[in-house]
Design a protein around this motif. Structure first.
Motif, PDB file in Angstrom:
ATOM      1  N   TYR A 228      79.833 -21.254 109.529  1.00  0.00           N
ATOM      2  CA  TYR A 228      79.456 -19.837 109.517  1.00  0.00           C
ATOM      3  C   TYR A 228      79.066 -19.446 108.096  1.00  0.00           C
ATOM      4  O   TYR A 228      79.524 -20.032 107.122  1.00  0.00           O
ATOM      5  CB  TYR A 228      80.625 -18.940 109.935  1.00  0.00           C
TER       6      TYR A 228
ATOM      7  N   GLU B 255      90.204 -14.042 109.714  1.00  0.00           N
ATOM      8  CA  GLU B 255      89.319 -15.203 109.561  1.00  0.00           C
ATOM      9  C   GLU B 255      88.381 -15.443 110.732  1.00  0.00           C
ATOM     10  O   GLU B 255      87.401 -16.181 110.574  1.00  0.00           O
ATOM     11  CB  GLU B 255      90.162 -16.463 109.318  1.00  0.00           C
ATOM     12  N   ASP B 256      88.664 -14.897 111.897  1.00  0.00           N
ATOM     13  CA  ASP B 256      87.822 -15.181 113.063  1.00  0.00           C
ATOM     14  C   ASP B 256      86.519 -14.389 112.978  1.00  0.00           C
ATOM     15  O   ASP B 256      86.472 -13.193 113.288  1.00  0.00           O
ATOM     16  CB  ASP B 256      88.565 -14.845 114.355  1.00  0.00           C
ATOM     17  N   LEU B 257      85.466 -15.075 112.571  1.00  0.00           N
ATOM     18  CA  LEU B 257      84.179 -14.407 112.370  1.00  0.00           C
ATOM     19  C   LEU B 257      83.448 -14.141 113.687  1.00  0.00           C
ATOM     20  O   LEU B 257      82.421 -13.471 113.699  1.00  0.00           O
ATOM     21  CB  LEU B 257      83.299 -15.253 111.445  1.00  0.00           C
ATOM     22  N   GLU B 258      83.972 -14.679 114.780  1.00  0.00           N
ATOM     23  CA  GLU B 258      83.295 -14.490 116.064  1.00  0.00           C
ATOM     24  C   GLU B 258      83.838 -13.304 116.855  1.00  0.00           C
ATOM     25  O   GLU B 258      83.203 -12.854 117.804  1.00  0.00           O
ATOM     26  CB  GLU B 258      83.447 -15.756 116.912  1.00  0.00           C
TER      27      GLU B 258
ATOM     28  N   ARG C  35      86.599  -9.155  96.917  1.00  0.00           N
ATOM     29  CA  ARG C  35      85.441  -9.824  96.324  1.00  0.00           C
ATOM     30  C   ARG C  35      84.387  -8.807  95.888  1.00  0.00           C
ATOM     31  O   ARG C  35      83.814  -8.899  94.802  1.00  0.00           O
ATOM     32  CB  ARG C  35      84.832 -10.805  97.329  1.00  0.00           C
TER      33      ARG C  35
ATOM     34  N   LEU D 131      94.028 -22.223 111.954  1.00  0.00           N
ATOM     35  CA  LEU D 131      93.598 -20.849 112.208  1.00  0.00           C
ATOM     36  C   LEU D 131      94.297 -20.308 113.444  1.00  0.00           C
ATOM     37  O   LEU D 131      94.867 -19.219 113.422  1.00  0.00           O
ATOM     38  CB  LEU D 131      92.079 -20.811 112.397  1.00  0.00           C
ATOM     39  N   ASP D 132      94.258 -21.098 114.541  1.00  0.00           N
ATOM     40  CA  ASP D 132      94.790 -20.571 115.797  1.00  0.00           C
ATOM     41  C   ASP D 132      94.775 -21.672 116.842  1.00  0.00           C
ATOM     42  O   ASP D 132      94.232 -22.752 116.608  1.00  0.00           O
ATOM     43  CB  ASP D 132      93.902 -19.402 116.255  1.00  0.00           C
TER      44      ASP D 132
ATOM     45  N   GLN E 268      82.243 -20.499 106.057  1.00  0.00           N
ATOM     46  CA  GLN E 268      83.506 -20.865 106.699  1.00  0.00           C
ATOM     47  C   GLN E 268      83.209 -22.026 107.635  1.00  0.00           C
ATOM     48  O   GLN E 268      82.204 -21.989 108.355  1.00  0.00           O
ATOM     49  CB  GLN E 268      84.084 -19.697 107.498  1.00  0.00           C
TER      50      GLN E 268
ATOM     51  N   PHE F 162      90.437 -24.560 109.769  1.00  0.00           N
ATOM     52  CA  PHE F 162      89.322 -23.946 109.039  1.00  0.00           C
ATOM     53  C   PHE F 162      89.517 -24.040 107.535  1.00  0.00           C
ATOM     54  O   PHE F 162      90.609 -24.281 107.042  1.00  0.00           O
ATOM     55  CB  PHE F 162      89.175 -22.467 109.431  1.00  0.00           C
TER      56      PHE F 162
ATOM     57  N   LYS G 146      87.542 -10.433 107.695  1.00  0.00           N
ATOM     58  CA  LYS G 146      87.467 -10.465 106.222  1.00  0.00           C
ATOM     59  C   LYS G 146      87.718  -9.077 105.627  1.00  0.00           C
ATOM     60  O   LYS G 146      87.092  -8.698 104.624  1.00  0.00           O
ATOM     61  CB  LYS G 146      86.101 -10.998 105.768  1.00  0.00           C
TER      62      LYS G 146
ATOM     63  N   GLU H 224      89.285  -9.825 102.083  1.00  0.00           N
ATOM     64  CA  GLU H 224      88.425 -10.631 101.196  1.00  0.00           C
ATOM     65  C   GLU H 224      87.155  -9.884 100.812  1.00  0.00           C
ATOM     66  O   GLU H 224      86.736  -9.918  99.646  1.00  0.00           O
ATOM     67  CB  GLU H 224      88.072 -11.951 101.878  1.00  0.00           C
ATOM     68  N   ASN H 225      86.537  -9.243 101.781  1.00  0.00           N
ATOM     69  CA  ASN H 225      85.299  -8.510 101.487  1.00  0.00           C
ATOM     70  C   ASN H 225      85.531  -7.432 100.436  1.00  0.00           C
ATOM     71  O   ASN H 225      84.714  -7.227  99.532  1.00  0.00           O
ATOM     72  CB  ASN H 225      84.740  -7.864 102.758  1.00  0.00           C
TER      73      ASN H 225
ATOM     74  N   LEU I 273      96.167 -13.228 110.092  1.00  0.00           N
ATOM     75  CA  LEU I 273      95.265 -14.262 109.578  1.00  0.00           C
ATOM     76  C   LEU I 273      94.110 -14.506 110.546  1.00  0.00           C
ATOM     77  O   LEU I 273      92.952 -14.603 110.119  1.00  0.00           O
ATOM     78  CB  LEU I 273      96.037 -15.566 109.338  1.00  0.00           C
ATOM     79  N   VAL I 274      94.433 -14.618 111.830  1.00  0.00           N
ATOM     80  CA  VAL I 274      93.378 -14.875 112.821  1.00  0.00           C
ATOM     81  C   VAL I 274      92.360 -13.743 112.808  1.00  0.00           C
ATOM     82  O   VAL I 274      91.143 -13.979 112.809  1.00  0.00           O
ATOM     83  CB  VAL I 274      93.988 -15.021 114.237  1.00  0.00           C
TER      84      VAL I 274
ATOM     85  N   ARG J  16      80.311 -20.419 118.044  1.00  0.00           N
ATOM     86  CA  ARG J  16      81.247 -21.417 118.566  1.00  0.00           C
ATOM     87  C   ARG J  16      81.237 -21.345 120.091  1.00  0.00           C
ATOM     88  O   ARG J  16      81.838 -20.435 120.669  1.00  0.00           O
ATOM     89  CB  ARG J  16      82.638 -21.119 118.014  1.00  0.00           C
TER      90      ARG J  16
END
Lengths: 134, 184
Positions: free
Chosen positions: A38, B107-110, B126, A109-110, A62, A120, B119, B122-123, B103-104, A27
């Motif tokens: 993603y 969920e923030d994959l970056e 799952r 999300l934010d 995602q 998201f 995650k 979730e990881n 939550l951020v 991003r």
């Protein structure tokens, strides 16, 4: 190709996002309005008899939209959500897709440090295994 | 206690008493509630175990997010379900500060985390479900709990005293279950 490239091309083909708005796997800070896809670890692959390699893979994706105005981010993420959720028994980039199932509706999300809103959703993908990146 | 007698077989005079049938039937009837109780306890044990796994993956900066991790009962109607929860006001878990960023961070994959990863719940959930490990643990728990708590009070067959039912025969099936009677 991989799931990101296949779904990215699909979103472009469906007119959800143009090339300058759509990003795969990262991003960038600019432009303000982006749609990002993603990939992250999903479920165990599925094997069938007499095949050493897995036949079906189940990655998780995602999708994140970002825009200065909430309405813009909202419209973008819902278009992507509907387009991806509609995939069923389709061939994308020469690869068979059984389904793309969102885990829920899009949500916030934010807000980032430029006060841009990020929305998201996550989705479970079930598809034929892609081999390599062309 | 149930007792029944069987009449003469051949020329001998004897009675056959079958006891413990009521206890046996009561035990069988109790399996339903016991099973639900065992499933509930197994789900709780599994959720606590998986919470521990998430604690190894949750990003740690101040430690407040990690401290907020907890198991909550999930209201899913008739389903037995628990939830692993992170975040919330001070005191939601063991956190002493407000954690409104769970939550951020999840969920923030970056985002880059020196310790932990996105995650983090979730990881784990799952992975444990997809691998079958969660199912195996819960199955073993449920089997052990049911075996421990259910006693069928084994129906006992005893030969005693003179026969009580002349020309009668009671049919007793596997496990002492009374099937029916005939009069001859």
């Amino acid at each position: 190709m991989t799931v990101l490239f296949e779904l990215g091309q699909y979103l472009e083909d469906m007119g959800v996002a143009t090339h300058d708005v759509l990003f795969l796997g990262s991003r960038p800070e600019e432009p303000d309005t982006v749609l990002v896809v993603y990939e992250y670890p999903g479920g165990a692959p599925q094997y069938v008899q007499e095949h050493a390699a897995p036949i079906i893979e189940r990655p998780q994706i995602q999708v994140v939209s970002r825009a200065l105005k909430y309405e813009d981010a909202d419209a973008l993420i819902h278009d992507a959500w509907l387009a991806l959720a509609s995939i069923g028994n389709a061939v994308l980039g020469g690869v068979k897709y059984l389904s793309v199932r969102p885990n829920g509706s899009p949500g916030i999300l934010d807000r980032d440090h430029h006060d841009r809103v990020l929305l998201f959703f996550n989705a479970s993908v079930e598809k034929e295994v892609s081999f390599g990146v062309s | 206690m149930a007792a029944m007698s069987i009449g003469p077989i051949g020329s001998g005079l004897f009675s056959l008493q079958v006891t413990g049938l009521e206890e046996c039937m009561m035990a069988a009837a109790s399996i339903g509630p016991l099973m639900m109780e065992a499933v509930g306890e197994a789900v709780t044990a599994e959720t606590i175990y998986e919470l521990g796994l998430t604690q190894e993956q949750v990003p740690v900066l101040t430690g407040q997010l990690q401290l907020s991790g907890r198991v909550e009962a999930a209201d899913e109607g008739f389903e037995i379900a628990n939830a692993i929860a992170y975040g919330g006001p001070a005191g939601s878990g063991s956190n002493t500060e407000n954690v409104d960023y769970a939550l951020v961070v999840h969920e923030d994959l970056e985002a880059h985390h020196p310790h932990g990863n996105a995650k983090y719940v979730e990881n784990v959930v799952r992975g444990e479900a997809e691998s079958g490990r969660a199912f195996e643990r819960m199955s073993a728990d449920i089997q052990r709990m049911v075996q421990t708590r259910v006693s069928f009070g084994r129906a006992q067959l005893t030969l005693a005293g003179p026969y009580q039912q002349r020309h009668g025969k009671w049919l007793v099936g596997p496990g002492g279950k009374f099937i029916g009677s005939t009069q001859g």
